[in-house]
Design an enzyme around this catalytic site. Structure first.
Site, PDB file in Angstrom:
ATOM      1  N   ASP A 100     -18.852 -12.953   7.387  1.00 14.80           N
ATOM      2  CA  ASP A 100     -17.991 -12.857   8.562  1.00 14.80           C
ATOM      3  C   ASP A 100     -16.539 -12.964   8.114  1.00 14.80           C
ATOM      4  O   ASP A 100     -15.958 -14.051   8.076  1.00 14.80           O
ATOM      5  CB  ASP A 100     -18.343 -13.969   9.550  1.00 14.80           C
ATOM      6  N   ALA A 101     -15.960 -11.820   7.738  1.00 11.72           N
ATOM      7  CA  ALA A 101     -14.596 -11.783   7.201  1.00 11.72           C
ATOM      8  C   ALA A 101     -13.605 -11.117   8.151  1.00 11.72           C
ATOM      9  O   ALA A 101     -12.404 -11.328   8.030  1.00 11.72           O
ATOM     10  CB  ALA A 101     -14.585 -11.057   5.864  1.00 11.72           C
ATOM     11  N   LYS A 102     -14.091 -10.277   9.064  1.00 15.82           N
ATOM     12  CA  LYS A 102     -13.271  -9.589  10.063  1.00 15.82           C
ATOM     13  C   LYS A 102     -12.061  -8.902   9.436  1.00 15.82           C
ATOM     14  O   LYS A 102     -10.940  -8.998   9.928  1.00 15.82           O
ATOM     15  CB  LYS A 102     -12.830 -10.546  11.173  1.00 15.82           C
ATOM     16  N   ARG A 103     -12.282  -8.174   8.372  1.00 17.45           N
ATOM     17  CA  ARG A 103     -11.197  -7.493   7.695  1.00 17.45           C
ATOM     18  C   ARG A 103     -10.807  -6.219   8.434  1.00 17.45           C
ATOM     19  O   ARG A 103     -11.642  -5.569   9.069  1.00 17.45           O
ATOM     20  CB  ARG A 103     -11.589  -7.156   6.258  1.00 17.45           C
ATOM     21  N   THR A 130     -18.275  -8.148   8.738  1.00 18.59           N
ATOM     22  CA  THR A 130     -17.621  -7.892  10.020  1.00 18.59           C
ATOM     23  C   THR A 130     -16.230  -7.323   9.765  1.00 18.59           C
ATOM     24  O   THR A 130     -15.540  -7.723   8.827  1.00 18.59           O
ATOM     25  CB  THR A 130     -17.498  -9.174  10.860  1.00 18.59           C
TER      26      THR A 130
END
Length: 292
Positions: A100-103, A130
Site C-alpha cells: 500500500d504505497a499509493k504512488r 496501490t
C-alpha cells in the site's frame, strides 16, 4: 495455468485465494499507538517484531496481506529493510502481498515507481501495489504495462472514504462525467483483454472505501463492469461494518476484497490472537457477501 498456457495473472490468483481463505485482506499498519499497545518500542526493532509477528499469524490464513509502506518508511532505511523482509516472507509463504504505497507521478519517475513495486528484481515488489490516478489515468501507463508483463496487479484509487476526496472524485469533467466514473471506465478498459482471454478478473482493481455510502449509486459508478478486484478499506476500526459492503458494492460483491487493519491488529501481540481475529473477520465478511 490459464487457457493460453500462461501462469495465471494477479486477478486469477486473487480469486483463488479468496475462494480458499475468504475475501479478506489484513493490513500491517504499525502505528506508534499499536506498537505501544503491543509493548514494543517505536523504532526499527519494534517495527520488525510487530511486522514479522503479523506475518506469522496471517500468512496462509487470509487471502492477502497489505503492508502500509508509510509506516515502514518513517523509520528510514532500517524500516524499508523490514518492509522488504515482510514482502519476502509473504512470498515464501505463498500469501498475496499488496504493497500500500499509493504512488502517483509522471514519465520516468512513474516508471521508477513501477520498477520498485512491480519489477521482478525489486525486493519491494509484492503481488500488487496501490496507485493514485489523479495526475491523469494515462500517467499510470508504466505501472499498468509492467504489471501485465510481470503478472502482478494494480489497485487504483477511485472512491475514498476521506471527506476531502469528494472534491476531486465526485467532480465532473468537461463532458459532465464524474471523475470516479471515468477512472472506473478506464480500469475496465485496461482489464478487457485479460478477461476476454479467460481470466476471472483483470489485474487492474479499484480502491473503493467501504464507508463511501451512496456515492457509487449516486455518481453512477459501474463497479461490476470493471471486471477487476475491488479493495474495500475501512472495515472495522474506521467505522464500516460488513453490512456496509453489501450496500456499497451491490452486484459487484463477488469482486470485493474487504480490507481491515486495526480491528485485527488490536488482537495482538500473540500469533493465536491475531489469527483468530482474522478468522472471525473473514467469516463475517464472507457471510454478508454471500460467499461463506
Amino acid at each position: 495455468m490459464s487457457a493460453a498456457g500462461r501462469v495465471p495473472g494477479f486477478g486469477a490468483r486473487l480469486a483463488t485465494a479468496m475462494a480458499a481463505h475468504g475475501p479478506l485482506c489484513v493490513g500491517i499498519d504499525p502505528h506508534p499507538g499499536l506498537l505501544h499497545d503491543w509493548g514494543l518500542t517505536d523504532d526499527a526493532t519494534g517495527l520488525e517484531r510487530f511486522s514479522l509477528t503479523a506475518v506469522e499469524a496471517l500468512a496462509g490464513s487470509v487471502a492477502a496481506v497489505k503492508p502500509q509502506a508509510a509506516f515502514f518508511e518513517r523509520h528510514g532505511s532500517a524500516g524499508v529493510a523490514v518492509l522488504e523482509r515482510v514482502v519476502a516472507d509473504l512470498r515464501a509463504a505463498g500469501t498475496l502481498c499488496v504493497v500500500d504505497a499509493k504512488r502517483g507521478d509522471i514519465g520516468s519517475t512513474m516508471q521508477a515507481y513501477a520498477d520498485a513495486y512491480l519489477g521482478d528484481s525489486s525486493p519491494l515488489a509484492g503481488d500488487a501495489v496501490t496507485v493514485s490516478p489523479y495526475l491523469g489515468f494515462g500517467s499510470l501507463r508504466p505501472v499498468l504495462d509492467l504489471a501485465t508483463t510481470t503478472g502482478r496487479g494494480v489497485f487504483v484509487l477511485c472512491l475514498t472514504s476521506n471527506p476531502e476526496g469528494a472534491s476531486v472524485q465526485h467532480a465532473t469533467d468537461p463532458d459532465g462525467v464524474p471523475v470516479a466514473v471515468r477512472v472506473a471506465r478506464q480500469a475496465a478498459a485496461a482489464n478487457a483483454g485479460v478477461v476476454a482471454a479467460g481470466e476471472p478478473m483483470g489485474p487492474v482493481g479499484l480502491v473503493v472505501g467501504a464507508t463511501t455510502g451512496d456515492a457509487v449509486r449516486r455518481l453512477g459508478v459501474d463497479l461490476a463492469a470493471v471486471r477487476g478486484p475491488l479493495l474495500a478499506p475501512g472495515v472495522g476500526a474506521q467505522g464500516a461494518t460488513a453490512d456496509d459492503l453489501r450496500d456499497v458494492f451491490g452486484a459487484a460483491r463477488e469482486q470485493v476484497l474487504a480490507s481491515t487493519s486495526r480491528a485485527v491488529l488490536a488482537a495482538g501481540p500473540t500469533v493465536t490472537g491475531l489469527r483468530e481475529a482474522a478468522r472471525r473477520a473473514a467469516g463475517e465478511v464472507a457471510a454478508v457477501l454471500g460467499r461463506g
